[in-house]
Design a protein around this motif. Structure first.
Motif, short mmCIF file in Angstrom:
data_model
loop_
_atom_site.label_atom_id
_atom_site.label_comp_id
_atom_site.label_asym_id
_atom_site.label_seq_id
_atom_site.Cartn_x
_atom_site.Cartn_y
_atom_site.Cartn_z
N PHE A 182 0.83 -1.21 0.00
CA PHE A 182 0.00 0.00 0.00
C PHE A 182 0.86 1.26 0.00
CE2 PHE A 182 -3.63 -2.50 2.03
CZ PHE A 182 -4.34 -2.57 0.84
N ASP A 183 2.00 1.20 0.66
CA ASP A 183 2.87 2.37 0.70
C ASP A 183 3.51 2.63 -0.66
OD1 ASP A 183 2.38 3.00 3.39
OD2 ASP A 183 3.74 1.43 4.03
N ALA A 184 3.91 1.58 -1.36
CA ALA A 184 4.43 1.76 -2.72
C ALA A 184 3.35 2.35 -3.62
CB ALA A 184 4.94 0.43 -3.27
N MET A 185 2.12 1.89 -3.46
CA MET A 185 1.01 2.43 -4.26
C MET A 185 0.76 3.90 -3.91
SD MET A 185 -1.76 -0.65 -4.54
CE MET A 185 -1.27 -1.97 -3.43
N ALA A 186 0.92 4.26 -2.65
CA ALA A 186 0.73 5.66 -2.24
C ALA A 186 1.72 6.57 -2.97
CB ALA A 186 0.89 5.80 -0.73
N TRP A 187 2.97 6.11 -3.09
CA TRP A 187 3.97 6.91 -3.82
C TRP A 187 3.61 6.99 -5.30
CZ3 TRP A 187 6.82 10.20 -1.43
CH2 TRP A 187 7.14 9.97 -0.08
N ALA A 188 3.05 5.93 -5.86
CA ALA A 188 2.61 5.97 -7.26
C ALA A 188 1.52 7.02 -7.46
CB ALA A 188 2.13 4.59 -7.70
N VAL A 189 0.60 7.13 -6.49
CA VAL A 189 -0.43 8.17 -6.55
C VAL A 189 0.23 9.55 -6.58
CG1 VAL A 189 -2.30 9.28 -5.25
CG2 VAL A 189 -2.24 6.79 -5.45
N ALA A 190 1.34 9.69 -5.86
CA ALA A 190 2.07 10.97 -5.82
C ALA A 190 2.98 11.16 -7.02
CB ALA A 190 2.89 11.04 -4.52
N GLY A 191 3.01 10.19 -7.94
CA GLY A 191 3.82 10.32 -9.15
C GLY A 191 5.29 9.99 -8.95
N VAL A 192 5.59 9.21 -7.91
CA VAL A 192 6.98 8.84 -7.62
C VAL A 192 7.15 7.35 -7.88
CG1 VAL A 192 8.73 8.67 -5.80
CG2 VAL A 192 7.18 10.64 -5.86
N PRO A 193 8.11 6.94 -8.72
CA PRO A 193 8.36 5.51 -8.90
C PRO A 193 8.75 4.89 -7.55
CG PRO A 193 9.76 6.82 -10.38
CD PRO A 193 9.05 7.77 -9.47
N ALA A 194 8.09 3.81 -7.20
CA ALA A 194 8.35 3.22 -5.89
C ALA A 194 8.13 1.72 -5.91
CB ALA A 194 7.41 3.84 -4.84
N VAL A 195 8.90 1.04 -5.08
CA VAL A 195 8.73 -0.38 -4.85
C VAL A 195 8.48 -0.60 -3.37
CG1 VAL A 195 10.17 -1.06 -6.80
CG2 VAL A 195 11.21 -0.79 -4.55
N GLY A 196 7.93 -1.76 -3.06
CA GLY A 196 7.70 -2.11 -1.67
C GLY A 196 8.27 -3.48 -1.37
N ILE A 197 8.67 -3.66 -0.14
CA ILE A 197 9.10 -4.99 0.29
C ILE A 197 8.11 -5.46 1.36
CG2 ILE A 197 11.51 -4.71 -0.36
CD1 ILE A 197 12.15 -4.12 2.57
N PRO A 198 7.82 -6.75 1.37
CA PRO A 198 6.73 -7.27 2.21
C PRO A 198 7.13 -7.53 3.66
CG PRO A 198 7.60 -9.03 0.88
CD PRO A 198 8.35 -7.78 0.48
N GLY A 199 7.50 -6.49 4.39
CA GLY A 199 7.81 -6.65 5.81
C GLY A 199 9.25 -6.40 6.15
N THR A 200 9.50 -6.15 7.43
CA THR A 200 10.83 -5.74 7.86
C THR A 200 11.87 -6.84 7.76
OG1 THR A 200 10.25 -6.25 10.15
CG2 THR A 200 9.96 -3.96 9.43
N GLY A 201 11.48 -8.09 7.80
CA GLY A 201 12.45 -9.17 7.75
C GLY A 201 12.60 -9.80 6.39
#
Length: 200
Positions: free
Chosen positions: A112-131
């Motif tokens: 969801f956070d990577a998608m939030a950056w996409a809404v803001a027009g910023v290329p972004a990736v997400g990783i699924p959790g801290t570990g």
């Protein structure tokens, strides 16, 4: 819509596992389906799918309002928010951002956070959790002028991005306010303010 993702939800192929789940997905009934799409698409364009609990008792208040839209935390008692398919290794979410022509990229914890950056027009990736970080992912982030490491407003998120910062000389760690993540800030402040946090 409650997360402010609007048209990005369709662009990322979000779905829902209904009563007519495909064989092998019965245990995910009632969950949001988050596909990990490969940039090339095609017949094998979905690398994997993660599933997220969206049960009303977990994500809404007594009046039926989404907790996230109220700036409140969800309550997933007795189960995790996310489920992965059995034996599935961690993967980078939105790997398509890695092949966009951009001098920078944002790296966040969570889809969801990577998608939030996409809404803001910023290329972004997400990783699924801290570990979930894998060292063989590190080369994918070389060559950028800046890798914005988005540190969520909790100890685990900050520790994760501090650790990754030691591996990426081209990083800029962006610390979010206590208790906040990229998606909650998108809702609270809007996409333009999210971009301002990166100085772009």
């Amino acid at each position: 819509m409650a997360r402010g993702l609007n048209s990005q939800a369709a662009a990322f192929g979000l779905g829902y596992v209904a009563d007519s789940a495909i064989p092998g997905h019965e245990q995910y009934r009632g969950y949001l389906a988050i596909p990990y799409l490969r940039p090339a698409g095609g017949a094998h364009g979905v690398a994997t799918i993660r599933f997220r609990c969206v049960a009303d008792k977990c994500v809404k208040d007594a009046q039926g309002r989404y907790l996230v839209a109220e700036g409140l935390k969800e309550s997933h008692e007795g189960h995790g928010k996310y489920l992965s398919q059995s034996g599935d290794p961690p993967r980078i979410f939105n790997s398509a951002a890695l092949v966009q022509s951009s001098p920078y990229i944002a790296l966040s914890e969570g889809e969801f956070d990577a998608m939030a950056w996409a809404v803001a027009g910023v290329p972004a990736v997400g990783i699924p959790g801290t570990g979930s970080w894998r060292d063989y992912w590190t080369p994918a982030f070389r060559g950028y002028r800046t890798v914005y490491l988005i540190a969520e407003g909790d100890e685990a998120g900050r520790n994760l991005m501090n650790d990754l910062g030691a591996k990426l000389p081209n990083k800029q760690i962006v610390r979010l306010p206590d208790g906040q993540d990229s998606n909650s800030l998108l809702l609270a402040e809007g996409p333009a303010r999210l971009r301002e946090r990166l100085g772009i």
